[in-house]
Scaffold this active site. Structure first.
Site, PDB file in Angstrom:
ATOM      1  N   ASP A  80     -12.348 -10.394  -0.272  1.00 58.77           N
ATOM      2  CA  ASP A  80     -13.684 -10.596   0.506  1.00 58.77           C
ATOM      3  C   ASP A  80     -14.552  -9.788  -0.426  1.00 58.77           C
ATOM      4  OD1 ASP A  80     -12.927  -7.897   1.433  1.00 58.77           O
ATOM      5  OD2 ASP A  80     -12.063  -8.751   3.435  1.00 58.77           O
TER       6      ASP A  80
ATOM      7  N   GLU B 275      -6.182 -10.589  -0.888  1.00 61.16           N
ATOM      8  CA  GLU B 275      -6.887 -10.460   0.136  1.00 61.16           C
ATOM      9  C   GLU B 275      -8.357 -10.452   0.038  1.00 61.16           C
ATOM     10  OE1 GLU B 275      -5.443  -7.055   2.625  1.00 61.16           O
ATOM     11  OE2 GLU B 275      -3.343  -7.449   2.051  1.00 61.16           O
TER      12      GLU B 275
ATOM     13  N   HIS C  17     -10.294  -6.192  -1.821  1.00 62.19           N
ATOM     14  CA  HIS C  17     -11.529  -5.993  -0.750  1.00 62.19           C
ATOM     15  C   HIS C  17     -12.700  -5.412  -1.495  1.00 62.19           C
ATOM     16  CE1 HIS C  17      -8.999  -7.372   2.516  1.00 62.19           C
ATOM     17  NE2 HIS C  17      -8.233  -6.442   2.355  1.00 62.19           N
TER      18      HIS C  17
ATOM     19  N   ASN D 146       1.883  -5.289  -3.171  1.00 59.83           N
ATOM     20  CA  ASN D 146       0.493  -5.713  -2.736  1.00 59.83           C
ATOM     21  C   ASN D 146      -0.230  -4.279  -2.522  1.00 59.83           C
ATOM     22  OD1 ASN D 146      -1.336  -7.426  -2.069  1.00 59.83           O
ATOM     23  ND2 ASN D 146      -1.302  -6.617  -0.098  1.00 59.83           N
TER      24      ASN D 146
ATOM     25  N   GLU E 128       0.911  -1.113   0.039  1.00 59.24           N
ATOM     26  CA  GLU E 128      -0.077   0.167  -0.196  1.00 59.24           C
ATOM     27  C   GLU E 128       0.789   1.280   0.096  1.00 59.24           C
ATOM     28  OE1 GLU E 128      -2.726  -0.423   3.312  1.00 59.24           O
ATOM     29  OE2 GLU E 128      -3.654  -2.297   2.562  1.00 59.24           O
TER      30      GLU E 128
END
Length: 354
Positions: A268, A266, A238, A202, A161
């Protein structure tokens, strides 16, 4: 990519499971339950981020992880504040536990994350050295951690990030003290410590921000063109059910067009992005989420085999998801419910792999 034990025995497992199902009791409607793990349906690793406390103390959780996945990412125990809580004091015990569990169950370990602007211990925040001292501190941390897990951790999220919402470099303490090339140097330091490890950048937002996605691609391809040892992208993903399928597919395709490896790192899918405090989980919501998982996995599965590093969900079940406590809302973002039972989303993933 290395062959992992679980992948090597997938065909055997599926055969054994099919025989077991033939002898099983049919579910209502004449169907028989699918007893194979989620990973066995895929031609690439499928994993989750792991909560070490639950892995140690919740037998249902650890059994589910062992059954469903063949790749694990540490949720927190390889971040800087966990690994080096005070300067020079490296604490690997919790991370070693995860690595040992993974080895026992034939799983790949993906390390997360060497350099981030969060999860920074207080001694770093208060560090008062000059730029040379900052550089040595960063290099020492990266290389000590990577060397400790050499041959045990297959890959790393090296930098996490570093791009802000507007596509510029995030203003953080690493940028402040080391300048913009701290990112490239972090990859070089990690590669020096373990030349065999695959190294990823990432970040989040690829699917909803073309500006941020373009900046991420420019950063990573720019490093690659300079000879910096970067192997691929971690697309956090996400996301939520209101993000169009074509936006997600376009993001995956754009990143894959670089030719580098792609990790859905990651994943979801939130059902309650509007923070409705009165929302309840319904069959209709379950169906929408299942279809969204299916479309996303189908888009990923269409990539060239050599670029499919794997899909990792962030956390295992709705019970341990970060989303409800972080946003203070009800939500059900994962393929397993709070009782560690498969949801419709699980079948959506399987359908997307067909």
């Amino acid at each position: 990519m290395k062959m992992y034990f679980k992948l090597a025995v997938c065909s055997t497992l599926m055969l054994a499971c099919s025989k077991k199902e033939q002898a099983g009791t049919p579910e209502p409607g004449g169907t028989t339950p699918d007893t194979t793990g989620l990973y066995a349906h895929a031609g690439f690793p499928v994993g989750a981020s792991i909560n070490i406390n639950l892995l140690k103390n919740n037998a249902t959780y650890s059994a589910l992880v062992a059954k469903e996945f063949n790749s694990v990412t540490p949720e927190n125990v390889m971040k800087m504040d966990a690994i080096q809580p005070t300067q020079g004091n490296f604490t690997f015990g919790e991370a070693d536990y995860l690595v040992s569990f993974a080895k026992q169950h034939g799983m790949r370990v993906h390390g997360h994350a060497l350099v981030w602007y969060q999860a920074v211990p207080g001694w770093v925040t208060n560090f008062t050295g000059d730029s040379s001292a900052w550089e040595n501190m960063l290099k020492t941390h990266i290389q000590t951690e990577v060397a400790h897990f050499k041959g045990k951790v297959v890959s790393w999220d090296v930098v996490n990030e570093a791009i802000d919402e507007d596509g510029t470099l995030r203003k953080n303490l690493w940028l402040q003290h080391l300048g913009p090339d701290y990112i490239a140097r972090s990859f070089q330091y990690a590669h020096q410590a373990d030349p065999d490890a695959l190294l990823f950048y990432n970040d989040y937002g690829h699917e909803y921000s073309s500006v941020k996605r373009a900046a991420i691609i420019t950063l990573v391809t720019g490093m690659k063109n300079r000879g910096i040892p970067v192997d691929g992208f971690g697309m956090q993903m996400h996301t939520n059910t209101s993000v169009p399928d074509n936006a997600i597919s376009a993001a995956i395709t754009a990143v894959a067009n670089t030719g580098l490896k792609v990790h859905i790192s990651e994943l979801d899918i939130s059902l309650n992005p509007n923070n409705d405090q009165n929302m309840t989980y319904t069959a209709a919501l379950a169906s929408v989420q299942s279809q969204k998982y299916q479309a996303l996995v189908k888009a990923y599965n269409a990539l060239p085999a050599a670029q499919k590093f794997g899909i990792t969900t962030w956390d295992v079940s709705d019970a341990d998801s970060w989303i409800p406590p972080y946003y203070h809302r009800p939500d059900w973002p994962l393929p397993f419910d709070a009782s560690y039972k498969r949801k419709a989303a699980w079948q959506g993933i399987v359908n997307g792999l067909k």
